[in-house]
Design a protein around this motif. Structure first.
Motif, short mmCIF file in Angstrom:
data_model
loop_
_atom_site.label_atom_id
_atom_site.label_comp_id
_atom_site.label_asym_id
_atom_site.label_seq_id
_atom_site.Cartn_x
_atom_site.Cartn_y
_atom_site.Cartn_z
N PHE A 111 0.94 -1.34 0.01
CA PHE A 111 0.07 -0.07 0.13
C PHE A 111 0.89 1.54 0.02
CE2 PHE A 111 -2.93 -3.16 1.49
CZ PHE A 111 -4.09 -2.78 1.26
N ASP A 112 0.45 2.29 -0.80
CA ASP A 112 1.15 3.70 -0.59
C ASP A 112 0.62 4.35 0.30
OD1 ASP A 112 2.27 6.01 -1.08
OD2 ASP A 112 1.80 6.02 -3.18
N PRO A 113 1.04 4.76 1.34
CA PRO A 113 0.34 5.72 2.46
C PRO A 113 0.09 7.08 2.07
CG PRO A 113 3.12 5.30 2.91
CD PRO A 113 2.58 4.47 1.74
N ALA A 114 0.45 7.45 0.96
CA ALA A 114 0.15 8.70 0.29
C ALA A 114 -1.04 8.75 -0.30
CB ALA A 114 1.41 9.15 -0.62
N THR A 115 -1.65 7.53 -0.49
CA THR A 115 -3.13 7.46 -0.89
C THR A 115 -4.03 6.99 -0.09
OG1 THR A 115 -2.90 4.98 -1.38
CG2 THR A 115 -2.03 6.34 -2.96
N MET A 116 -3.88 7.40 1.39
CA MET A 116 -4.61 6.81 2.41
C MET A 116 -4.70 8.17 3.35
SD MET A 116 -3.16 3.01 3.07
CE MET A 116 -4.39 2.28 3.84
N SER A 117 -5.98 8.26 4.11
CA SER A 117 -5.90 9.17 4.88
C SER A 117 -5.58 8.80 6.16
CB SER A 117 -7.67 9.50 5.21
OG SER A 117 -8.23 9.94 4.05
N ASP A 118 -4.78 9.87 6.90
CA ASP A 118 -4.15 9.45 8.53
C ASP A 118 -5.65 9.12 9.09
OD1 ASP A 118 -1.86 10.40 7.47
OD2 ASP A 118 -2.04 12.44 8.53
N PRO A 119 -5.47 7.96 9.68
CA PRO A 119 -6.77 7.52 10.45
C PRO A 119 -6.98 8.04 11.61
CG PRO A 119 -4.93 6.17 10.65
CD PRO A 119 -4.42 7.00 9.89
N VAL A 120 -8.33 8.27 11.95
CA VAL A 120 -8.69 8.88 13.23
C VAL A 120 -8.61 7.62 14.36
CG1 VAL A 120 -10.77 9.95 14.61
CG2 VAL A 120 -10.39 10.50 12.19
N VAL A 121 -7.80 7.98 15.47
CA VAL A 121 -7.78 6.88 16.50
C VAL A 121 -8.41 7.45 17.86
CG1 VAL A 121 -5.44 6.50 15.53
CG2 VAL A 121 -5.72 8.02 17.33
N ARG A 122 -8.81 8.55 17.84
CA ARG A 122 -9.63 8.92 19.03
C ARG A 122 -10.68 10.12 18.59
NH1 ARG A 122 -6.82 10.14 24.92
NH2 ARG A 122 -8.77 9.52 26.19
N ARG A 123 -11.91 9.95 19.19
CA ARG A 123 -12.74 10.56 18.88
C ARG A 123 -12.69 12.13 19.81
NH1 ARG A 123 -15.29 5.88 19.71
NH2 ARG A 123 -16.27 5.06 17.65
N ALA A 124 -13.42 13.04 19.57
CA ALA A 124 -13.37 14.38 20.31
C ALA A 124 -13.93 14.26 21.80
CB ALA A 124 -14.17 15.65 19.69
N ASP A 125 -14.93 13.19 22.05
CA ASP A 125 -15.25 12.82 23.26
C ASP A 125 -14.35 12.06 24.13
OD1 ASP A 125 -15.71 10.50 22.29
OD2 ASP A 125 -17.70 10.37 22.41
N GLY A 126 -13.23 11.88 23.58
CA GLY A 126 -12.10 11.01 24.32
C GLY A 126 -12.28 9.47 24.02
N SER A 127 -13.29 9.03 23.37
CA SER A 127 -13.59 7.72 23.22
C SER A 127 -12.71 7.17 22.02
CB SER A 127 -15.05 7.42 22.94
OG SER A 127 -15.35 7.81 21.76
N TRP A 128 -12.22 5.78 22.10
CA TRP A 128 -11.37 5.34 21.25
C TRP A 128 -11.97 4.68 20.27
CZ3 TRP A 128 -6.52 6.67 22.31
CH2 TRP A 128 -6.15 6.91 23.83
N LEU A 129 -11.44 4.69 18.71
CA LEU A 129 -11.62 3.76 17.66
C LEU A 129 -10.98 2.48 17.61
CD1 LEU A 129 -12.37 7.05 16.77
CD2 LEU A 129 -12.88 5.83 14.74
N TYR A 130 -11.29 1.71 16.71
CA TYR A 130 -10.60 0.45 16.88
C TYR A 130 -9.32 0.31 16.67
CZ TYR A 130 -9.37 -4.05 15.02
OH TYR A 130 -8.77 -5.51 14.66
N MET A 131 -8.45 0.87 15.99
CA MET A 131 -7.25 0.95 15.34
C MET A 131 -6.15 0.95 16.40
SD MET A 131 -7.70 0.64 11.76
CE MET A 131 -6.21 1.31 11.19
#
Length: 438
Positions: free
Chosen positions: A166-186
């Protein structure tokens, strides 16, 4: 190296058949390698996670024959996520972003309208300290993104799919934490894999792009990533992963009379180069597991095929395996007699009612049946009464084949087919047999 695998469901619902297959494969590989299998409950979504679903997951795995070597709950590891998060922020690998969901959606639509990939433009990285301070003073809370290194290709040797690039330049920087402080999966998942010593991750092919992103998270934490294997997802009879297939879980299979061994035997071989066999013991499934046998093409889960495997498994079960599930009074001889004709253990009750009676009276061929009743009442009943009865009737009447056997079966059982009458008749007994023939 001790092999450590994991199965990581979210306790927000019941396990379905696809979950069970992934759990089974991870468990089989760990057992084959003399390693450990962990159950990790991904319960960071505390609004949707429920204790009843966590209990159901444990119960479903136990019914399926899988007992984890250890259990972890992500909700008990928030302090570990905070520590790693702070270190990655300090290192500049995680940064705050202030766009609202509506702003991001509008930007994606603009990019798509221009025929461009909808990749996040990293506008938040251009904000100065003053701009961030003003936004936060206005009550705008940031969400947090992991900054990909565009200078390093994302690649790994997948144990099923081979080289992945995969070329990282073709991918968005992943969101790892929401504004309310909760965590996403990654990020929590990557942290857990590092700190729990996970060596191999076998999961569905829908996680391939997640793996590409997580590789740089492992690197940013100074950790060696696990070996990854991404398996094709199951499909239903209509050719896609349907809502129905996604709802088929242990409760459904248990209610349908499916044996855990039958479901294991099917799911272990489905999507591999090995033929499905009605294996009651799990040892051959452990010994035969190999990543090289897992194909990339989607495999079709067919309940009709499962029913066939189930019947063949039931035919192998001993009386001791099923005694607690049989009708009161039904013994080993009765089980052995009816077992070859069953599709489910519960169907034994049908034949026990045939043995115990009463059965519907037969009106046709009364003269022949009256003769049979007379012979049955007078002949010795020890040994093999069925063949003694039919031999005597053949000699008296000259009948043979269906004309000899079928009227007797109908009168004695009320059915045209069923278990071997040589096994059934001693269980029915002389008194009931004579009464039914009369």
């Amino acid at each position: 190296m001790t092999v450590v695998t994991r199965f990581a469901p979210s306790p927000t619902g019941r396990l379905h058949v696809g979950n069970l297959q992934q759990a089974l494969r991870n468990w089989l590989f760990a057992r084959q390698q003399g390693g450990r299998f962990l159950l990790r409950l991904d319960d960071t979504d505390q609004e949707r996670s429920e204790a009843r679903y966590a209990d159901a997951i444990r119960d479903d795995l136990a019914w399926f024959g899988i007992v984890p070597d250890a259990e972890e709950r992500q909700s008990a590891r928030f302090d570990r996520y905070e520590a790693r998060f702070a270190a990655l922020v300090e290192a500049g690998r995680i940064y705050p972003a202030y766009e609202s969901a509506q702003e991001l959606d509008l930007r994606r639509k603009v990019l798509l309208g221009r025929g461009l990939p909808p990749i996040y433009d990293r506008a938040a990285l251009a904000l100065g300290d003053g701009e961030r301070a003003r936004l936060e003073a206005d009550g705008v809370k940031p969400h947090w993104r992991f900054r990909l290194d565009h200078g390093r290709a994302l690649q790994w040797d997948d144990l099923i799919r081979g080289l992945q690039l995969f070329d990282p330049a073709t991918m968005s920087d992943p969101v790892v934490r929401r504004a309310d402080g909760s965590w996403l999966y990654m990020l929590p998942s990557a942290i857990d894999d590092v700190e729990l010593g996970i060596t191999h991750v076998l999961r569905g092919e829908d996680h391939v792009s997640n793996t590409a992103l997580q590789l740089q998270m492992f690197e940013a934490m100074g950790a060696t990533p696990p070996r990854f294997a991404h398996a094709a997802l199951l499909t239903g009879s209509e050719g896609k992963l349907s809502k129905r297939l996604g709802s088929l879980g242990v409760e459904h299979f248990r209610d349908a009379g499916i044996e855990p061994a039958a479901l294991r035997a099917l799911l272990a071989r489905l999507g591999t180069s090995d033929a499905v066999e009605p294996l009651v013991e799990i040892g051959p499934l452990v010994d035969g597991f190999a990543f090289a046998k897992l194909g990339r093409a989607p495999a079709k889960f067919d309940e009709a095929e499962l029913a066939q495997v189930n019947a063949r498994v039931v035919h192998q079960l001993s009386f001791g395996d099923v005694a607690e599930r049989l009708p009161a009074g039904m013994g080993e001889a009765a089980w052995d007699a009816v077992r070859p004709n069953l599709e489910r253990v519960a169907d034994a009750a049908v034949w026990w009612r045939v043995i115990e009676g009463p059965v519907a009276a037969v009106e046709e061929d009364r003269e022949y049946l009256a003769m049979a009743a007379e012979v049955a009442a007078a002949m010795p009943w020890e040994g093999d009464p069925w063949h003694a009865l039919t031999a005597a009737l053949k000699e008296r009447t000259g009948r043979k084949g269906k004309a000899l056997f079928l009227p007797l079966r109908r009168a004695l059982t009320g059915m045209d087919h069923g278990p071997d009458m040589a096994a059934l008749l001693p269980l029915i007994g002389r008194e009931r047999a004579v009464a039914r023939l009369s």
